[in-house]
Design a protein around this motif. Structure first.
Motif, PDB file in Angstrom:
ATOM      1  N   GLN A   1      39.967  48.003  41.333  1.00 23.80           N
ATOM      2  CA  GLN A   1      40.577  46.798  40.782  1.00 23.80           C
ATOM      3  C   GLN A   1      42.056  47.021  40.470  1.00 23.80           C
ATOM      4  OE1 GLN A   1      37.951  44.966  37.985  1.00 23.80           O
ATOM      5  NE2 GLN A   1      39.493  43.559  37.212  1.00 23.80           N
TER       6      GLN A   1
ATOM      7  N   ARG B   1      44.092  49.196  41.951  1.00 21.36           N
ATOM      8  CA  ARG B   1      44.810  49.285  43.227  1.00 21.36           C
ATOM      9  C   ARG B   1      45.087  47.899  43.811  1.00 21.36           C
ATOM     10  NH1 ARG B   1      41.765  54.150  46.505  1.00 21.36           N
ATOM     11  NH2 ARG B   1      43.325  55.790  46.122  1.00 21.36           N
ATOM     12  N   GLU B   2      44.129  47.026  43.662  1.00 22.99           N
ATOM     13  CA  GLU B   2      44.264  45.695  44.233  1.00 22.99           C
ATOM     14  C   GLU B   2      45.249  44.836  43.453  1.00 22.99           C
ATOM     15  OE1 GLU B   2      41.474  41.716  44.745  1.00 22.99           O
ATOM     16  OE2 GLU B   2      40.533  43.685  44.869  1.00 22.99           O
ATOM     17  N   ARG B   3      45.164  44.866  42.130  1.00 19.90           N
ATOM     18  CA  ARG B   3      45.945  43.949  41.312  1.00 19.90           C
ATOM     19  C   ARG B   3      47.271  44.527  40.836  1.00 19.90           C
ATOM     20  NH1 ARG B   3      42.812  41.725  36.470  1.00 19.90           N
ATOM     21  NH2 ARG B   3      44.799  40.585  36.333  1.00 19.90           N
TER      22      ARG B   3
ATOM     23  N   PRO C   1      49.260  47.547  42.180  1.00 24.15           N
ATOM     24  CA  PRO C   1      49.463  48.694  43.079  1.00 24.15           C
ATOM     25  C   PRO C   1      50.580  49.639  42.663  1.00 24.15           C
ATOM     26  CG  PRO C   1      50.260  46.653  44.078  1.00 24.15           C
ATOM     27  CD  PRO C   1      49.500  46.262  42.860  1.00 24.15           C
TER      28      PRO C   1
END
Length: 250
Positions: free
Chosen positions: A137, A139-141, A143
């Motif tokens: 989560q 990494r996605e939101r 970075p």
């Protein structure tokens, strides 16, 4: 466990916060102990732990979900903290660590489940189970996040986060309380450890521990540490029982 985490950046250019208080118990410890108790032998009479903070709060909720009583072994300050944060179980005060161990052993012999959080290495794997979803989560939101910091208590959260996040190129730091400034659920390794039996003993030589500046509470200590870093926007704070304010924003 993907999707269960409350993440935001309260201030532009500041650290990202994992608001652990979004969990049912008001603590990330809920996720750790829920996984551990999934393998609890049937017939346990109740739950007991040496805790005056997040662990006792989590076990209290998990016990009520299972219709089991919970006993927290702690000191007067721990009892005050637990009652102020909604603990509904029984608090038994003890004047020393050895007395807490004696009481926990007695209840365990009587059929109670004692997770032994200070020495139980199995709890690290329980942290890893939810930390992998957290990493995905983040990494996605967010970075740009490269560093993770959490309070140092038993060490299980720190070790579990380190195992999961360092594989992805992150660095992880455990934060101890300032000298003479105790914080609920935190400890200082040099003066508060169980030696070779301690869960954190084998990891201590290679996992970094930093010391917080004096602060009124754990969340403030974490935020102030992150803001002192060269790039606070790259820091993820793991706040076990902090709740996201209405003003927080990504």
């Amino acid at each position: 466990m993907r999707g269960v985490f409350s993440l935001s950046r309260p201030r532009a250019g500041g650290p990202v916060v994992l608001w652990g208080g979004a969990q049912p118990s008001g603590s990330l410890k809920y996720l750790t102990f829920a996984r551990y108790l999934a393998a609890m032998p049937p017939g346990s009479r109740g739950l007991v732990e040496m805790s005056g903070a997040s662990s006792a709060l989590a076990l209290d909720v998990l016990g009520r979900e299972r219709s089991l009583p919970t006993v927290a072994l702690t000191d007067a300050a721990g009892e005050t903290y637990l009652r102020a944060h909604g603990f509904q179980g029984e608090v038994r005060k003890a004047g020393s660590m050895s007395n807490m161990f004696e009481q926990a052993h007695a209840l365990e012999r009587d059929g109670w489940c004692w997770p032994r959080q200070l020495t139980n290495r199995a709890l690290v794997a329980c942290v890893e189970a939810w930390a992998s979803g957290l990493r995905a989560q983040v990494r996605e939101r967010f970075p740009t996040v490269k560093r993770v910091v959490c309070g140092f208590g038993t060490g299980a959260t720190l070790v579990g986060l380190t195992r999961v996040f360092t594989v992805g190129g992150f660095t992880v730091t455990g934060l101890q309380p300032a000298a003479g400034q105790p914080l609920p659920g935190w400890r200082t390794w040099e003066t508060q450890n169980l030696g070779a039996e301690d869960l954190f003993f084998e990891h201590q030589p290679r996992l970094p521990l930093a010391t917080a500046a004096p602060a009124p509470d754990a969340f403030t200590a974490l935020m102030e540490w992150a803001r002192r870093q060269p790039h606070p926007e790259q820091v993820l704070i793991v706040a076990h029982n902090a709740r996201e304010p209405d003003t927080a924003r990504a």
